[in-house]
Design a protein around this motif. Structure first.
Motif, PDB file in Angstrom:
ATOM      1  N   MET A 180      -7.304  -9.113  -7.454  1.00 60.56           N
ATOM      2  CA  MET A 180      -7.233  -7.973  -6.540  1.00 60.56           C
ATOM      3  C   MET A 180      -7.427  -6.657  -7.292  1.00 60.56           C
ATOM      4  O   MET A 180      -8.084  -5.742  -6.791  1.00 60.56           O
ATOM      5  CB  MET A 180      -5.914  -7.975  -5.777  1.00 60.56           C
ATOM      6  N   ALA A 181      -6.872  -6.560  -8.479  1.00 62.40           N
ATOM      7  CA  ALA A 181      -7.055  -5.345  -9.275  1.00 62.40           C
ATOM      8  C   ALA A 181      -8.511  -5.193  -9.712  1.00 62.40           C
ATOM      9  O   ALA A 181      -9.039  -4.084  -9.735  1.00 62.40           O
ATOM     10  CB  ALA A 181      -6.125  -5.360 -10.491  1.00 62.40           C
ATOM     11  N   ARG A 182      -9.150  -6.304 -10.023  1.00 60.66           N
ATOM     12  CA  ARG A 182     -10.577  -6.245 -10.363  1.00 60.66           C
ATOM     13  C   ARG A 182     -11.395  -5.796  -9.151  1.00 60.66           C
ATOM     14  O   ARG A 182     -12.372  -5.066  -9.280  1.00 60.66           O
ATOM     15  CB  ARG A 182     -11.068  -7.599 -10.863  1.00 60.66           C
ATOM     16  N   MET A 183     -11.002  -6.255  -7.960  1.00 58.24           N
ATOM     17  CA  MET A 183     -11.681  -5.824  -6.744  1.00 58.24           C
ATOM     18  C   MET A 183     -11.544  -4.309  -6.588  1.00 58.24           C
ATOM     19  O   MET A 183     -12.519  -3.614  -6.291  1.00 58.24           O
ATOM     20  CB  MET A 183     -11.110  -6.517  -5.513  1.00 58.24           C
ATOM     21  N   TYR A 184     -10.325  -3.802  -6.789  1.00 61.41           N
ATOM     22  CA  TYR A 184     -10.127  -2.351  -6.726  1.00 61.41           C
ATOM     23  C   TYR A 184     -11.046  -1.662  -7.729  1.00 61.41           C
ATOM     24  O   TYR A 184     -11.725  -0.683  -7.390  1.00 61.41           O
ATOM     25  CB  TYR A 184      -8.667  -1.969  -7.000  1.00 61.41           C
ATOM     26  N   GLY A 185     -11.061  -2.144  -8.968  1.00 61.13           N
ATOM     27  CA  GLY A 185     -11.880  -1.524 -10.003  1.00 61.13           C
ATOM     28  C   GLY A 185     -13.356  -1.477  -9.630  1.00 61.13           C
ATOM     29  O   GLY A 185     -14.039  -0.485  -9.874  1.00 61.13           O
ATOM     30  N   ALA A 186     -13.840  -2.551  -9.019  1.00 56.34           N
ATOM     31  CA  ALA A 186     -15.253  -2.593  -8.616  1.00 56.34           C
ATOM     32  C   ALA A 186     -15.515  -1.617  -7.474  1.00 56.34           C
ATOM     33  O   ALA A 186     -16.506  -0.880  -7.490  1.00 56.34           O
ATOM     34  CB  ALA A 186     -15.636  -4.014  -8.206  1.00 56.34           C
ATOM     35  N   PHE A 194       0.827  -1.214   0.000  1.00 54.28           N
ATOM     36  CA  PHE A 194       0.000   0.000   0.000  1.00 54.28           C
ATOM     37  C   PHE A 194       0.860   1.263   0.000  1.00 54.28           C
ATOM     38  O   PHE A 194       0.598   2.199  -0.761  1.00 54.28           O
ATOM     39  CB  PHE A 194      -0.961   0.006   1.196  1.00 54.28           C
ATOM     40  N   ASP A 195       1.863   1.323   0.858  1.00 53.29           N
ATOM     41  CA  ASP A 195       2.693   2.527   0.944  1.00 53.29           C
ATOM     42  C   ASP A 195       3.396   2.838  -0.374  1.00 53.29           C
ATOM     43  O   ASP A 195       3.601   4.002  -0.713  1.00 53.29           O
ATOM     44  CB  ASP A 195       3.728   2.399   2.064  1.00 53.29           C
ATOM     45  N   ASP A 196       3.733   1.809  -1.138  1.00 52.79           N
ATOM     46  CA  ASP A 196       4.348   2.015  -2.448  1.00 52.79           C
ATOM     47  C   ASP A 196       3.356   2.658  -3.411  1.00 52.79           C
ATOM     48  O   ASP A 196       3.713   3.549  -4.183  1.00 52.79           O
ATOM     49  CB  ASP A 196       4.839   0.688  -3.021  1.00 52.79           C
ATOM     50  N   LEU A 197       2.115   2.205  -3.359  1.00 53.72           N
ATOM     51  CA  LEU A 197       1.086   2.773  -4.235  1.00 53.72           C
ATOM     52  C   LEU A 197       0.793   4.221  -3.853  1.00 53.72           C
ATOM     53  O   LEU A 197       0.630   5.082  -4.725  1.00 53.72           O
ATOM     54  CB  LEU A 197      -0.183   1.927  -4.179  1.00 53.72           C
ATOM     55  N   ALA A 198       0.732   4.501  -2.551  1.00 56.41           N
ATOM     56  CA  ALA A 198       0.502   5.875  -2.095  1.00 56.41           C
ATOM     57  C   ALA A 198       1.642   6.782  -2.552  1.00 56.41           C
ATOM     58  O   ALA A 198       1.406   7.908  -3.012  1.00 56.41           O
ATOM     59  CB  ALA A 198       0.355   5.901  -0.575  1.00 56.41           C
ATOM     60  N   ALA A 199       2.886   6.299  -2.450  1.00 51.68           N
ATOM     61  CA  ALA A 199       4.041   7.082  -2.904  1.00 51.68           C
ATOM     62  C   ALA A 199       3.987   7.312  -4.409  1.00 51.68           C
ATOM     63  O   ALA A 199       4.345   8.393  -4.896  1.00 51.68           O
ATOM     64  CB  ALA A 199       5.337   6.383  -2.507  1.00 51.68           C
ATOM     65  N   HIS A 200       3.544   6.323  -5.151  1.00 54.57           N
ATOM     66  CA  HIS A 200       3.421   6.455  -6.604  1.00 54.57           C
ATOM     67  C   HIS A 200       2.401   7.543  -6.952  1.00 54.57           C
ATOM     68  O   HIS A 200       2.665   8.396  -7.808  1.00 54.57           O
ATOM     69  CB  HIS A 200       3.006   5.117  -7.211  1.00 54.57           C
ATOM     70  N   LEU A 201       1.258   7.522  -6.290  1.00 54.20           N
ATOM     71  CA  LEU A 201       0.239   8.548  -6.546  1.00 54.20           C
ATOM     72  C   LEU A 201       0.778   9.934  -6.218  1.00 54.20           C
ATOM     73  O   LEU A 201       0.553  10.887  -6.966  1.00 54.20           O
ATOM     74  CB  LEU A 201      -1.028   8.246  -5.749  1.00 54.20           C
ATOM     75  N   GLN A 202       1.500  10.052  -5.115  1.00 58.90           N
ATOM     76  CA  GLN A 202       2.081  11.344  -4.747  1.00 58.90           C
ATOM     77  C   GLN A 202       3.123  11.785  -5.773  1.00 58.90           C
ATOM     78  O   GLN A 202       3.204  12.963  -6.109  1.00 58.90           O
ATOM     79  CB  GLN A 202       2.694  11.293  -3.353  1.00 58.90           C
ATOM     80  N   PRO A 217      -3.786  -6.935   0.981  1.00 64.88           N
ATOM     81  CA  PRO A 217      -5.017  -7.571   1.456  1.00 64.88           C
ATOM     82  C   PRO A 217      -6.222  -6.690   1.113  1.00 64.88           C
ATOM     83  O   PRO A 217      -6.076  -5.517   0.752  1.00 64.88           O
ATOM     84  CB  PRO A 217      -4.809  -7.670   2.967  1.00 64.88           C
ATOM     85  N   ALA A 218      -7.398  -7.245   1.246  1.00 67.08           N
ATOM     86  CA  ALA A 218      -8.624  -6.516   0.906  1.00 67.08           C
ATOM     87  C   ALA A 218      -8.720  -5.194   1.659  1.00 67.08           C
ATOM     88  O   ALA A 218      -9.193  -4.191   1.109  1.00 67.08           O
ATOM     89  CB  ALA A 218      -9.847  -7.388   1.173  1.00 67.08           C
ATOM     90  N   SER A 219      -8.255  -5.156   2.901  1.00 65.34           N
ATOM     91  CA  SER A 219      -8.306  -3.909   3.667  1.00 65.34           C
ATOM     92  C   SER A 219      -7.457  -2.817   3.019  1.00 65.34           C
ATOM     93  O   SER A 219      -7.827  -1.638   3.036  1.00 65.34           O
ATOM     94  CB  SER A 219      -7.867  -4.142   5.114  1.00 65.34           C
ATOM     95  N   ASP A 220      -6.327  -3.188   2.419  1.00 69.53           N
ATOM     96  CA  ASP A 220      -5.493  -2.208   1.722  1.00 69.53           C
ATOM     97  C   ASP A 220      -6.121  -1.760   0.415  1.00 69.53           C
ATOM     98  O   ASP A 220      -5.943  -0.611   0.002  1.00 69.53           O
ATOM     99  CB  ASP A 220      -4.095  -2.769   1.465  1.00 69.53           C
ATOM    100  N   ILE A 221      -6.860  -2.636  -0.233  1.00 68.03           N
ATOM    101  CA  ILE A 221      -7.571  -2.239  -1.449  1.00 68.03           C
ATOM    102  C   ILE A 221      -8.604  -1.162  -1.089  1.00 68.03           C
ATOM    103  O   ILE A 221      -8.725  -0.148  -1.779  1.00 68.03           O
ATOM    104  CB  ILE A 221      -8.253  -3.448  -2.124  1.00 68.03           C
ATOM    105  N   ARG A 222      -9.325  -1.363   0.005  1.00 75.24           N
ATOM    106  CA  ARG A 222     -10.301  -0.359   0.450  1.00 75.24           C
ATOM    107  C   ARG A 222      -9.599   0.949   0.826  1.00 75.24           C
ATOM    108  O   ARG A 222     -10.079   2.037   0.502  1.00 75.24           O
ATOM    109  CB  ARG A 222     -11.129  -0.891   1.615  1.00 75.24           C
ATOM    110  N   ARG A 223      -8.454   0.863   1.492  1.00 69.22           N
ATOM    111  CA  ARG A 223      -7.674   2.070   1.825  1.00 69.22           C
ATOM    112  C   ARG A 223      -7.229   2.797   0.559  1.00 69.22           C
ATOM    113  O   ARG A 223      -7.225   4.027   0.506  1.00 69.22           O
ATOM    114  CB  ARG A 223      -6.441   1.699   2.651  1.00 69.22           C
ATOM    115  N   LEU A 224      -6.849   2.042  -0.463  1.00 71.15           N
ATOM    116  CA  LEU A 224      -6.424   2.645  -1.721  1.00 71.15           C
ATOM    117  C   LEU A 224      -7.578   3.397  -2.375  1.00 71.15           C
ATOM    118  O   LEU A 224      -7.399   4.508  -2.887  1.00 71.15           O
ATOM    119  CB  LEU A 224      -5.868   1.572  -2.660  1.00 71.15           C
TER     120      LEU A 224
END
Length: 127
Positions: free
Chosen positions: A95-101, A27-35, A59-66
């Motif tokens: 997991m990416a499909r979960m994010y998309g939904a 998750f922290d890597d994705l947040a840094a990428h967005l920043q 995990p699913a909790s990080d997908i929701r945080r994203l």
């Protein structure tokens, strides 16, 4: 994506931000990428992320945080962009499909692919 990604690179010829990710992505890597996208002034530009050589520890909790983070960043910075993510494993695809939904309202132009050529064709269809 500090665990193994190249910083996002803007390709002026195709008007797209291209990022290649490898290694373990959290998750922290994705947040840094967005920043990094915001800091570089390319957050509203369409994106192609090649993560076929990455392993995602989300995990699913990080997908929701994203989803929450993207919603917050979109509200704060007013950006909307078409994003193609290319992955290689069934788990990452799911997991990416979960994010998309979950992100349908805040990131409706997100799509995940297993094939780079299909992602490029989808992206080009956005013109």
């Amino acid at each position: 994506m500090t665990s193994g990604a190249r910083l996002p690179g803007f390709d002026a010829a195709t008007n797209i931000v291209r990022t290649t990710a490898h290694g373990l992505i959290r998750f922290d890597d994705l947040a840094a990428h967005l920043q990094a996208l915001i800091d570089a002034g390319v957050a509203p530009v369409p994106q192609l992320i090649d993560a076929r050589d990455a392993q995602h520890d989300l995990p699913a909790s990080d997908i929701r945080r994203l989803v929450e983070l993207v919603s917050h960043l979109q509200a704060a910075h007013g950006f909307s962009r078409r994003t193609a993510l290319v992955v290689s494993t069934p788990v990452d695809f799911g997991m990416a499909r979960m994010y998309g939904a979950l992100a349908q309202k805040v990131d409706p132009d997100f799509s995940v692919f297993r094939d780079l050529g299909e992602a490029e064709a989808w992206r080009q269809g956005a013109r």
